[in-house]
Design a protein around this motif. Structure first.
Motif, PDB file in Angstrom:
ATOM      1  N   ASP A 170     -26.493  -0.939  25.254  1.00  0.00           N
ATOM      2  CA  ASP A 170     -25.137  -0.420  25.067  1.00  0.00           C
ATOM      3  C   ASP A 170     -25.130   0.371  23.754  1.00  0.00           C
ATOM      4  N   LYS A 171     -24.983   1.682  23.854  1.00  0.00           N
ATOM      5  CA  LYS A 171     -25.086   2.525  22.666  1.00  0.00           C
ATOM      6  C   LYS A 171     -24.018   2.199  21.628  1.00  0.00           C
ATOM      7  N   ALA A 172     -22.825   1.856  22.091  1.00  0.00           N
ATOM      8  CA  ALA A 172     -21.755   1.509  21.140  1.00  0.00           C
ATOM      9  C   ALA A 172     -22.119   0.238  20.385  1.00  0.00           C
ATOM     10  N   TRP A 199     -25.117  -0.902  19.919  1.00  0.00           N
ATOM     11  CA  TRP A 199     -26.276  -0.560  19.095  1.00  0.00           C
ATOM     12  C   TRP A 199     -25.830   0.061  17.773  1.00  0.00           C
ATOM     13  N   ARG A 200     -24.898   0.999  17.848  1.00  0.00           N
ATOM     14  CA  ARG A 200     -24.402   1.638  16.618  1.00  0.00           C
ATOM     15  C   ARG A 200     -23.657   0.639  15.742  1.00  0.00           C
ATOM     16  N   ARG A 201     -22.856  -0.224  16.361  1.00  0.00           N
ATOM     17  CA  ARG A 201     -22.124  -1.232  15.573  1.00  0.00           C
ATOM     18  C   ARG A 201     -23.100  -2.128  14.808  1.00  0.00           C
ATOM     19  N   GLU A 236     -26.980  -9.109  13.984  1.00  0.00           N
ATOM     20  CA  GLU A 236     -25.649  -8.602  14.327  1.00  0.00           C
ATOM     21  C   GLU A 236     -25.425  -8.596  15.832  1.00  0.00           C
ATOM     22  N   VAL A 247     -30.415  -6.125  12.330  1.00  0.00           N
ATOM     23  CA  VAL A 247     -29.825  -5.580  13.551  1.00  0.00           C
ATOM     24  C   VAL A 247     -29.752  -6.648  14.643  1.00  0.00           C
ATOM     25  N   TRP A 271     -26.175  -1.507  13.802  1.00  0.00           N
ATOM     26  CA  TRP A 271     -26.824  -0.798  12.699  1.00  0.00           C
ATOM     27  C   TRP A 271     -25.862  -0.580  11.537  1.00  0.00           C
ATOM     28  N   ARG A 272     -24.602  -0.266  11.862  1.00  0.00           N
ATOM     29  CA  ARG A 272     -23.618  -0.098  10.772  1.00  0.00           C
ATOM     30  C   ARG A 272     -23.417  -1.409  10.020  1.00  0.00           C
ATOM     31  N   ASP A 331     -23.364  -9.413  21.685  1.00  0.00           N
ATOM     32  CA  ASP A 331     -23.906  -8.243  22.376  1.00  0.00           C
ATOM     33  C   ASP A 331     -25.314  -8.484  22.897  1.00  0.00           C
TER      34      ASP A 331
END
Length: 464
Positions: free
Chosen positions: A117-119, A121-123, A345, A342, A125-126, A351
């Motif tokens: 899930d790209k969203a 994944w970005r969350r 998280e 990562v 990393w942030r 997730d």
């Protein structure tokens, strides 16, 4: 490109200088000293460097350009294009050769990144970036990551790690952890039993650490425990889904292996590389659950998420974990913290669990399609209903090479069983992975692969 060119000219030889220059560039591109995309000096600069006339270098470049070794880009210069493709008679390694990136990749050992899930994944990393910068290295790994691993193992593998099944350490992956174990608890020259065919990177890690790797045969159910020779100090195995043949070690053999380890003072290295990916039945108890005193359990995120994170875990008896930490202190090594942050998280947000559910569903559907297509072509596959690859057996090494070559000609990268042997090859076939490519690529390529395999499969036996 700098002036350190892979060219030595022999002016006394009967070979023209232009030919010598061209030959030198071909050899450098073939053996990897020059790679696709490397910029070459201009013909004038090359002539000055070599002390020859520009006619010589221009003739060499013209010949290389005509053969497809180099290309010119207006205003940018001259560049190496690619090395030639290997002969069909050569073995094909897992890594795609330079210039073959366009092939559909059906080799095993890859994660299904399409389910990420790209969203999410970005969350992750942030959130990882918000973690305070580290001052001192954490040799055992970040506590929050290790806590996430404990929860993951309990929920998805039934292992109560950190309670009564050993100490949890972070690793850089299973191959790295195997090497660490060898260097920490074994001595150079010690014999380590290894499945044959088996995971070649762990063989490489053991040999690099100075171990003597002893092959042990596998059958449809995995490691043949009765065949483990006397005198080995450790046994490496993949009991959840034997790599590459796909068998699942039955409960009786698991108990037999643990009993043997206790009786003979053997350490068992349990590589659970894709143990989370099972579709037909609940997984059997891990070796680490049965024998926490003699088993070191290894896992990795590279098969369930992506190899980009470069982290895994080790669950080991306290004495083994202590030896590994001492080794890290001596050598200054430690797993990278970025991937740990990562994964932490992803795990704490839920997730990771959602990702595993998506992945099991997607990979199970891909496997079902592949098996159906093979059955339509009259082919049987080897391996449990688990993991991310199956095996189609072939009658000979020649058939294996022929299918690999035919696949390459059709734009498909296939993996033969030869490279998974570290002794004489005894089993022949193709290990078909279904996670490195997209679903559309899988649907496009599998009917072709089945058609390539069918004429060979129906000719005879698959073992020597």
């Amino acid at each position: 490109m700098n002036d350190d060119l892979p060219i030595t000219l022999d002016r006394a030889a009967g070979t023209p200088l232009a030919t010598q220059v061209a030959d030198a560039f071909r050899a450098a591109a073939t053996d990897g000293r020059l790679r696709a995309g490397d910029k070459l000096p201009s013909s004038r600069r090359l002539a000055d460097t070599l002390g020859v006339s520009r006619t010589v270098t221009s003739a060499a470049y013209d010949q290389l350009h005509a053969e497809g070794w180099i290309t010119g880009k207006h205003g940018a210069g001259t560049f190496i294009t690619t090395a030639p493709k290997p002969s069909p008679a050569h073995d094909v390694s897992y890594e795609l050769p330079v210039g073959d990136e366009g092939l559909i990749d059906l080799a095993p050992g890859a994660p299904c990144v399409a389910t990420i899930d790209k969203a999410a994944w970005r969350r992750a990393w942030r959130a990882a970036a918000d973690h305070p910068s580290m001052i001192r290295p954490q040799r055992a790994g970040l506590p929050d990551y290790r806590a996430a691993v404990v929860e993951h193992l309990l929920r998805h593998r039934g292992l109560a790690a950190g309670v009564d099944s050993g100490t949890v350490l972070t690793t850089a992956g299973t191959s790295s952890a195997t090497g660490e174990l060898a260097e920490s608890i074994l001595k150079p020259g010690d014999a380590v039993a290894m499945e044959e065919p088996g995971y070649r990177r762990s063989v490489g890690a053991l040999r690099a650490a100075g171990m003597t790797v002893v092959p042990v045969p596998v059958d449809a159910e995995g490691l043949c425990v009765d065949a483990i020779p006397r005198g080995v100090k450790a046994v490496y195995c993949t009991p959840a889904h034997q790599f590459p043949m796909g068998g699942r070690l039955p409960a009786a053999r698991r108990v037999q292996l643990v009993d043997r380890a206790r009786r003979d003072g053997i350490i068992v290295i349990e590589d659970d590389y894709d143990g989370e990916l099972r579709y037909d039945a609940a997984p059997l108890p891990l070796l680490a659950s049965i024998g926490p005193d003699v088993v070191v359990h290894l896992g990795t995120t590279s098969k369930i998420l992506t190899s980009a994170l470069g982290v895994g875990w080790m669950v080991a008896p306290a004495a083994v974990a202590h030896a590994v930490l001492e080794h890290r202190d001596r050598t200054g090594t430690r797993p990278s913290p970025a991937g740990q942050l990562v994964v932490r998280e992803l795990a704490t947000s839920g997730d990771l669990a959602r990702h595993l559910r998506r992945t099991r569903r997607e990979v199970s559907e891909r496997r079902e399609f592949l098996v159906e297509q093979c059955a339509t072509a009259g082919l049987s596959v080897v391996g449990d209903d688990a993991g991310a690859h199956v095996v189609v057996l072939l009658p000979s090494a020649e058939a294996e090479r022929a299918v690999i070559a035919a696949g390459r000609a059709a734009g498909i990268h296939l993996d033969g069983l030869k490279r998974h042997h570290f002794g004489p090859q005894s089993t022949f076939g193709i290990a078909l992975g279904y996670t490195a490519c997209s679903r559309a690529e899988l649907h496009d390529s599998i009917p072709t692969v089945a058609a390539l395999l069918a004429p060979f499969v129906h000719r005879g036996p698959s073992r020597t």
